[in-house]
Design an enzyme around this catalytic site. Structure first.
Site, short mmCIF file in Angstrom:
data_model
loop_
_atom_site.label_atom_id
_atom_site.label_comp_id
_atom_site.label_asym_id
_atom_site.label_seq_id
_atom_site.Cartn_x
_atom_site.Cartn_y
_atom_site.Cartn_z
N GLU A 156 0.81 -1.22 0.00
CA GLU A 156 0.00 0.00 0.00
C GLU A 156 0.84 1.27 0.00
O GLU A 156 0.49 2.27 -0.65
CB GLU A 156 -0.95 -0.01 1.21
CG GLU A 156 -2.00 -1.10 1.18
CD GLU A 156 -1.51 -2.44 1.69
OE1 GLU A 156 -2.30 -3.40 1.68
OE2 GLU A 156 -0.33 -2.52 2.13
N ASP A 203 -14.15 -9.60 9.94
CA ASP A 203 -12.71 -9.38 9.76
C ASP A 203 -12.04 -8.95 11.07
O ASP A 203 -10.82 -9.02 11.20
CB ASP A 203 -12.46 -8.32 8.68
CG ASP A 203 -12.69 -8.87 7.28
OD1 ASP A 203 -13.01 -10.07 7.17
OD2 ASP A 203 -12.57 -8.10 6.32
N HIS A 234 -14.17 -0.65 3.49
CA HIS A 234 -14.14 -1.47 4.71
C HIS A 234 -13.72 -0.65 5.94
O HIS A 234 -12.88 -1.07 6.72
CB HIS A 234 -13.20 -2.66 4.53
CG HIS A 234 -13.68 -3.65 3.52
ND1 HIS A 234 -13.79 -3.34 2.17
CD2 HIS A 234 -14.08 -4.95 3.64
CE1 HIS A 234 -14.23 -4.39 1.51
NE2 HIS A 234 -14.42 -5.38 2.37
#
Length: 312
Positions: free
Chosen positions: A58, A117, A109
């Site tokens: 990322e 999660d 998310h």
């Protein structure tokens, strides 16, 4: 609300990118090995030559996005909120915001509605992290219609934008002819005189439900959707506070540093009134079904109603 059409705003994000991609050849999409989850996979299918999978890297993705932006491209860097705001914070700050690079961050998310999660992925700190970065626009849509309008507005805006999209399907509440989206401008969804409820993201729909429950108790609540946390629509917030005398903020984020923090900072200087912040109370989330977690953390309609009733 069970009969109302429900769509996850992450799906709206993917759909909006495809439609914008048809209009603008300079729009490119990056993801970090999560195209299926972030819904950027639909863009990849339509425009494979304009989609870059950066892998589970990322920080590197943010640097690539910054580089592409300097060539005239408008990159949308996409990953989970925990990784976009958390893992890549330094690169977002130093490689994108500091040089004022035209990169858009699509963070999916976010919040406890990530569900099973668990705490490591349920980012309830992203608004705070991104809001403190100079020049960063921070926004979170309430439904499908608003999410699509937000993505288009982000493309048109020159400069860095952070957008949070959700995993959980939420009711479509903005399906009306007079709906208008503008970055930095809140929307009054319900008039009221006794207090003001300011919400964003998936908390807007239950906030409206809570207002109806309060009305049955004789409490007339004004409801405002503040989809853009930064820049905050201070004019609207101050006017509402002066009009109703009490303010409640509702967000799927820590009560520290997000929408509630922004509203309190504004009102403490310009219109001091009692404020109740409803959100995640300085704790980590946990694994479980999204709707059950929202209920446990008091972010469903009933939980919001009870907390406001106690405050009033």
């Amino acid at each position: 609300m069970s009969e109302v059409k429900k769509i996850a705003t992450r799906a709206s994000y993917g759909a909006a990118l495809v439609e914008l991609g048809k209009k603008h050849e300079n729009l490119v999409v990056l993801d970090a090995d999560l195209a299926a989850a972030t819904q950027t996979g639909v863009f990849k299918k339509e425009f494979p030559e304009r989609h870059i999978d950066c892998g589970i890297a990322e920080c590197n993705m943010m640097g690539i996005a910054a580089g592409l932006a300097t060539t005239g491209k408008v990159p949308f860097a996409s990953t989970f909120a925990m990784f976009a705001a958390g893992r890549a914070f330094e690169q977002v700050r130093n490689s994108i915001a500091y040089p004022k690079i035209n990169v858009k961050i699509g963070a999916t998310h976010g919040g406890i509605s990530v569900g099973e999660d668990g705490a490591t992925h349920q980012c309830c700190e992203d608004f705070a992290l991104m809001r403190v970065i100079p020049g960063m626009v921070v926004a979170c849509p309430s439904d499908d219609i608003e999410a699509k309008a937000m993505v288009e507005a982000a493309y048109e805006h020159v400069g860095p934008v952070y957008m949070r999209f959700g995993r959980l399907a939420v009711p479509v509440i903005n399906d009306r002819p007079d709906y208008k989206f503008e970055l930095g401008k809140g929307i009054v969804l319900r008039e009221g005189k006794d207090l003001t409820i300011i919400a964003n993201g998936l908390c807007v729909a239950p906030a409206l439900e809570a207002a109806e429950k309060l009305a049955a108790d004789g409490v007339d609540a004004k409801v405002i959707n503040i989809h853009t946390i930064k820049p905050l629509d201070e004019e609207l917030v101050v006017a509402a506070a002066k009009e109703t005398g009490k303010v409640v903020t509702v967000e799927e984020h820590s009560v520290i540093g997000g929408l509630g923090g922004a509203v309190c900072e504004c009102l403490s200087e310009k219109a001091p009134v009692p404020v109740k912040r409803i959100g995640v109370n300085d704790v980590f989330g946990e694994s479980g079904p999204a709707t059950a977690l929202l209920e446990k953390y008091g972010l469903d309609a009933e939980g919001i109603y009870k907390q406001i009733k106690e405050f009033v």
